[in-house]
Design an enzyme around this catalytic site. Structure first.
Site, PDB file in Angstrom:
ATOM      1  N   PRO A   2       0.812  -1.202   0.000  1.00 20.52           N
ATOM      2  CG  PRO A   2      -0.289  -1.273   2.031  1.00 20.52           C
ATOM      3  CD  PRO A   2       0.772  -1.922   1.263  1.00 20.52           C
ATOM      4  CD  GLU A   3       3.973   2.511  -3.792  1.00 18.89           C
ATOM      5  OE1 GLU A   3       4.098   3.598  -4.364  1.00 18.89           O
ATOM      6  OE2 GLU A   3       4.467   1.461  -4.221  1.00 18.89           O
ATOM      7  CE  LYS A  58       4.924   4.814   0.842  1.00 24.15           C
ATOM      8  NZ  LYS A  58       6.208   4.076   0.777  1.00 24.15           N
ATOM      9  NE  ARG A 287      12.697  -0.426  -0.719  1.00 23.75           N
ATOM     10  CZ  ARG A 287      13.289  -1.302   0.083  1.00 23.75           C
ATOM     11  NH1 ARG A 287      13.952  -2.317  -0.400  1.00 23.75           N
ATOM     12  NH2 ARG A 287      13.237  -1.145   1.382  1.00 23.75           N
TER      13      ARG A 287
END
Length: 298
Positions: A2-3, A58, A287
DNA sequence: CTTCTTGTTACTGA
DNA sequence: ATCAGTAACAAGAA
């Protein structure tokens, strides 16, 4: 994961579902999800009501009616809020298997408001409806804070996209003052709030900028493209109720549909939709990072 | 078995 | 002071 758009979707749905309902119980299945003691949560939540839900980056925070308290909720990677009432038969989110998930969605198994395998906390309301806080990896957390603590937490966030505070001038000066990689800057919640790995890769593609470019070497023209892409993509994704890659579902247990519009994220090895080059995957700022070697300038 | 994944924080070393 | 890199957290997928 979830962003911003996913959290925004959940927040809006929950606001429709739980506001101004009396909290009659809170059941804590895994207490290490809580930043404070179970007793503290129970003492302050039971008999209280959520009167407002907000989001910063977030992070979701729920205003409580009594005692100037706020429930903070961060979903991290695999957290979920699943709401159900007697009209909706669903186990608390994560099913134990793909087959069971199908069955749950078809209403074949699962008692009314049954806890799922990864349900960690259950809120029960006066109308018998329940809110499940699920998290597979146990990174998600709940905290209960007063106004002063809330302010401290909120102050650590950077500029909030999709608000009047998100101005190009400020965005560009953030970039100009850093030599770190542009992707790292986009992901840094203390600088810009709410962008995670998916939307960082997507906005960099749209703007035609390589993720490993030093932020201060991004031209004003590119920065403007990035700035516009951030707003556009986040807004569009909210319209589509977010992106579901692995665990994300909304408060009704349903997947987002922004995946259809992803240009690079998860598309490594496939053709670029613009130039037919093969989308590459590397590591930037620690990432997994997807990019088009031709459309994005280094 | 190992490696990778994810968000965030904390730490180390340059 | 600033930045890059990595470990840590957990658990599952490949």
């Amino acid at each position: 994961m979830p962003e911003l758009p996913e959290v925004e979707t959940i927040k809006n749905d929950l606001a429709q579902a739980i506001l101004n309902k009396k909290i009659v119980s809170i059941k804590v299945i895994r207490k290490n999800i809580l930043r404070k003691s179970v007793k503290y949560f129970q003492d302050n939540l039971v008999g209280n009501k959520f009167v407002e839900i907000n989001r910063r980056g977030k992070l979701m925070y729920f205003n409580l009616e009594k005692d100037d308290l706020f429930l903070l909720a961060h979903l991290r990677m695999t957290g979920q809020f699943i709401y159900c009432n007697k009209d909706k038969f669903i186990a608390g989110g994560h099913a134990n298997s793909k087959k069971e998930e199908e069955q749950i969605l078809q209403g074949q198994v699962g008692d009314f408001c049954q806890a799922g395998k990864y349900t960690r906390v259950i809120f029960e309301f006066g109308d018998k409806s329940k809110l499940f806080f699920n998290d597979l990896r146990l990174f998600a957390c709940l905290d209960l804070v007063n106004k002063a603590e809330l302010k401290k937490v909120l102050d650590r966030f950077g500029i909030e996209p999709l608000t009047a505070n998100f101005k190009f001038k400020d965005f560009f000066s953030i970039l100009q003052n850093r030599r770190s990689k542009i992707k790292a800057v986009l992901l840094d919640q203390h600088l810009i709030a709410g962008i995670g790995n998916i939307y960082a890769d997507e906005t960099l593609f749209i703007a035609g900028v390589m993720p490993d470019r030093p932020a201060n070497e991004v031209t004003i023209k590119e920065a403007r493209k990035l700035f516009i892409a951030i707003e556009k993509i986040l807004k569009k994704s909210i319209e589509y109720r977010g992106t579901t890659f692995s665990d994300y579902v909304d408060s009704k247990g349903e997947k987002g549909s922004f995946m259809k519009l992803l240009k690079v994220y998860g598309r490594q090895g496939q053709e670029c939709l613009k130039c037919k080059s093969i989308i590459q995957k590397t590591k930037v700022a620690g990432r997994g990072t997807r990019f088009c070697p031709k459309c994005q300038k280094s």
